[in-house]
Design an enzyme around this catalytic site. Structure first.
Site: not given
Length: 314
Positions: A89, A149, A152, A176
């Site tokens: 990552r 988000d 939603r 997020h």
């Protein structure tokens, strides 16, 4: 067309094209400029959209390069590199930082007055990165954060209570991502607290609400498992954010910013409701949250700060 009324989009992948389509269809701007390393792809997307003008109206869409963004009031960045097999990552973040460093240099030179909207994931990390790489004031670098988000969340609450989601006022804050924070304490439907009143025959049910939130938090994973990516809803989010900026609406939106001391948080970017207008972030509007939600915000910040460790920002 007034100066700085055009919109630039850097990156014509699934998200960039969805944003362009939404801007085009809603006529948010009269001129959209698409920039991509693959110039022919950008040209193809511009041509495709332009063929819809007889159905939508006169909106100019063209492929360009960084110098062409000089008249843009808002520039969206959806560009980024994908993770390679076996890549960590941190290695991926450093490669995306290198991409953003190049973009920042071009934009500071050619479009120093534009508000930058960051949509590339991880959006909070890359918003923080761009704020450090760009010479423009940090309030002019905004991440889309938890706008999607929150949309939603409101849609799910609207379904639960049987009302239009536009009558729901509730936020997802923080990252997020997996550490995002549902702010139940200030959630309202038509001005009524979901904790304190029966709404449309339904009472607050903690277990049902937890299931509802898990559905919101896992929505991207569920969509990706089915179609491979998410793009249409975030395209609408980007278009809405741009219209708020260009029209100087001063709307309150949960966008990714540096808290600068709000909730005792700093040196990180995450989502807090902010007043957004022509100049970018005009002020933070921090709701009064309870102790559990405050802890969630600090946990979310810790997750993001951990991701920032070892990144090459200089």
């Amino acid at each position: 067309m007034s100066r700085l009324s055009s919109v630039g989009i850097i990156g014509t992948g699934n998200v960039g094209v969805a944003a362009a389509y939404s801007l085009f269809q809603q006529q948010t701007t009269g001129r959209i400029i698409l920039v991509d390393r693959d110039r022919r792809r950008a040209e193809g997307e511009a041509m495709d959209l332009m063929h819809g003008q007889s159905l939508v109206g006169r909106v100019s869409v063209l492929a360009g390069d960084f110098p062409d963004l000089s008249e843009c009031g808002v520039i969206v960045i959806t560009a980024g590199v994908s993770q390679k097999p076996g890549e960590s990552r941190l290695e991926l973040l450093n490669r995306n930082t290198a991409v953003f460093r190049e973009i920042a240099a071009h934009l500071d030179h050619h479009a120093p007055d534009a508000v930058l909207v960051i949509a590339t994931n991880p959006v909070d990390i890359l918003t923080y990165v761009m704020q450090h790489l760009s010479r423009r004031p940090p309030e002019r670098v905004i991440g889309t954060g938890t706008m999607l988000d929150t949309s939603r969340f409101r849609a799910a609450l609207g379904d639960y209570y049987g009302v239009n989601p536009r009558s729901v006022h509730a936020y997802i804050m923080g990252e997020h991502g997996d550490s995002e924070v549902p702010v139940w304490s200030t959630a309202r439907v038509g001005g009524l607290s979901i904790h304190q009143q029966t709404i449309n025959g339904r009472d607050f049910d903690a277990q049902a609400m937890q299931r509802l939130f898990q559905g919101v938090k896992n929505a991207a994973y569920d969509i990706i498992a089915r179609k491979g990516y998410t793009n249409t809803a975030i395209g609408l989010v980007i278009s809405h954010l741009i219209s708020v900026i260009l029209e100087d609406q001063k709307s309150v939106l949960p966008v990714s910013v540096n808290p600068a001391g709000t909730y005792g948080l700093a040196d990180v970017c995450l989502s807090i409701p902010c007043i957004v207008g022509r100049e970018g972030i005009e002020a933070q509007v921090a709701p009064l949250i309870n102790e559990e939600e405050l802890k969630g915000m600090h946990d979310s910040a810790d997750v993001l700060k951990h991701s920032l460790q070892g990144m090459q920002l200089n």
